[in-house]
Motif scaffolding. Structure first.
Motif, PDB file in Angstrom:
ATOM      1  N   ASP A   1       0.813  -1.213   0.000  1.00  0.00           N
ATOM      2  CA  ASP A   1       0.000   0.000   0.000  1.00  0.00           C
ATOM      3  C   ASP A   1       0.854   1.275   0.000  1.00  0.00           C
ATOM      4  N   SER A   2       2.143   1.159  -0.314  1.00  0.00           N
ATOM      5  CA  SER A   2       3.038   2.321  -0.272  1.00  0.00           C
ATOM      6  C   SER A   2       2.625   3.381  -1.293  1.00  0.00           C
TER       7      SER A   2
ATOM      8  N   TYR B   1      -0.359   3.878  -2.653  1.00  0.00           N
ATOM      9  CA  TYR B   1      -1.625   4.500  -2.247  1.00  0.00           C
ATOM     10  C   TYR B   1      -1.410   5.497  -1.112  1.00  0.00           C
ATOM     11  N   THR B   2      -0.602   5.111  -0.133  1.00  0.00           N
ATOM     12  CA  THR B   2      -0.330   6.000   1.012  1.00  0.00           C
ATOM     13  C   THR B   2       0.386   7.268   0.571  1.00  0.00           C
ATOM     14  N   LYS B   3       1.394   7.117  -0.283  1.00  0.00           N
ATOM     15  CA  LYS B   3       2.151   8.273  -0.761  1.00  0.00           C
ATOM     16  C   LYS B   3       1.276   9.213  -1.583  1.00  0.00           C
TER      17      LYS B   3
ATOM     18  N   ASN C   1      -1.968   9.477  -1.447  1.00  0.00           N
ATOM     19  CA  ASN C   1      -2.972  10.063  -0.563  1.00  0.00           C
ATOM     20  C   ASN C   1      -2.409  11.268   0.175  1.00  0.00           C
ATOM     21  N   GLU C   2      -1.163  11.154   0.589  1.00  0.00           N
ATOM     22  CA  GLU C   2      -0.518  12.289   1.267  1.00  0.00           C
ATOM     23  C   GLU C   2      -0.366  13.472   0.316  1.00  0.00           C
TER      24      GLU C   2
END
Length: 238
Positions: free
Chosen positions: A186-187, A189-191, A193-194
């Motif tokens: 999920d790296s 997606y997380t990046k 999203n930020e």
């Protein structure tokens, strides 16, 4: 016109000596009482140097030309051209009745959203720490100029990222979610999203800075709609 041997303002002197300028008050009083105006110049600011080395070096603008109101009515384009200081301690200055001055460029308007980025704040801190030698007012002026140059350069490079649309983020988020579901990573997606959160905050500040005054008079209808839309987009992508 000539060597008045007197500095008029603090910006006309570059020196490690921070004491007040002796004689400046009397000189300005004499000039004003005689209704004389400093004729604008083109070229290097300082016209005299003591030719010493290091911290003992002093630059001053003591060669100038003054004109009356009647003079400017007859010669409105009068100007002084400053040449560099070469062999002597004084620089040559030349009176030109038709001096073509540099046309001032439209000032660069800095977007308020740059201050929402910690990266930009760090650039400002680093640029401000740089030390200049000279009077306190000169040091502050040089520091402000250095900060402005660094922030402008950073903002121009950042424009490419600011041109991204919400659709670009939607595509990246879909890819990130698909990667997280299929491979458990999920790296991405997380990046992404930020970045969406950061982009939304910057966009809100950007449009708030450009909000029309009439919007406020009419009850802030447009800005309320916009900020609710940004909030909805940011919430949908979180």
């Amino acid at each position: 016109m000539g060597d008045f041997n007197q500095v008029e303002f603090g910006c006309d002197k570059l020196s490690m000596n921070t004491r007040s300028i002796v004689g400046a008050y009397d000189f300005n009083l004499w000039r004003i009482s005689n209704q004389l105006v400093d004729i604008p110049f083109k070229g290097p600011r300082f016209t005299w140097c003591n030719n010493r080395q290091g911290p003992k070096r002093v630059y001053e603008r003591i060669d100038r030309a003054l004109g009356s109101k009647d003079w400017f009515s007859l010669f409105p384009n009068t100007g002084i051209k400053h040449y560099p200081i070469q062999l002597l301690d004084h620089a040559p200055i030349e009176l030109d009745l038709h001096l073509t001055r540099n046309v001032s460029k439209k000032p660069y308007k800095l977007d308020a959203r740059v201050f929402t980025y910690e990266e930009c704040i760090s650039i400002i801190r680093d640029a401000w720490r740089f030390q200049f030698w000279g009077t306190p007012s000169f040091q502050v002026a040089r520091k402000c100029s250095r900060v402005r140059q660094h922030v402008k350069r950073w903002a121009l490079d950042k424009r490419l990222e600011w041109k991204q649309t919400w659709d670009n983020f939607d595509i990246e988020l879909e890819r990130g979610m698909d990667l997280a579901i299929r491979e458990g990573d999920d790296s991405l997606y997380t990046k992404t999203n930020e970045r969406v959160r950061e982009f939304a905050r910057a966009a809100a500040v950007f449009w708030k800075q450009r909000a029309k005054l009439k919007w406020m008079v009419e009850g802030d209808t447009c800005t309320k709609y916009f900020f609710n839309w940004v909030k909805g987009r940011a919430g949908r992508n979180c």
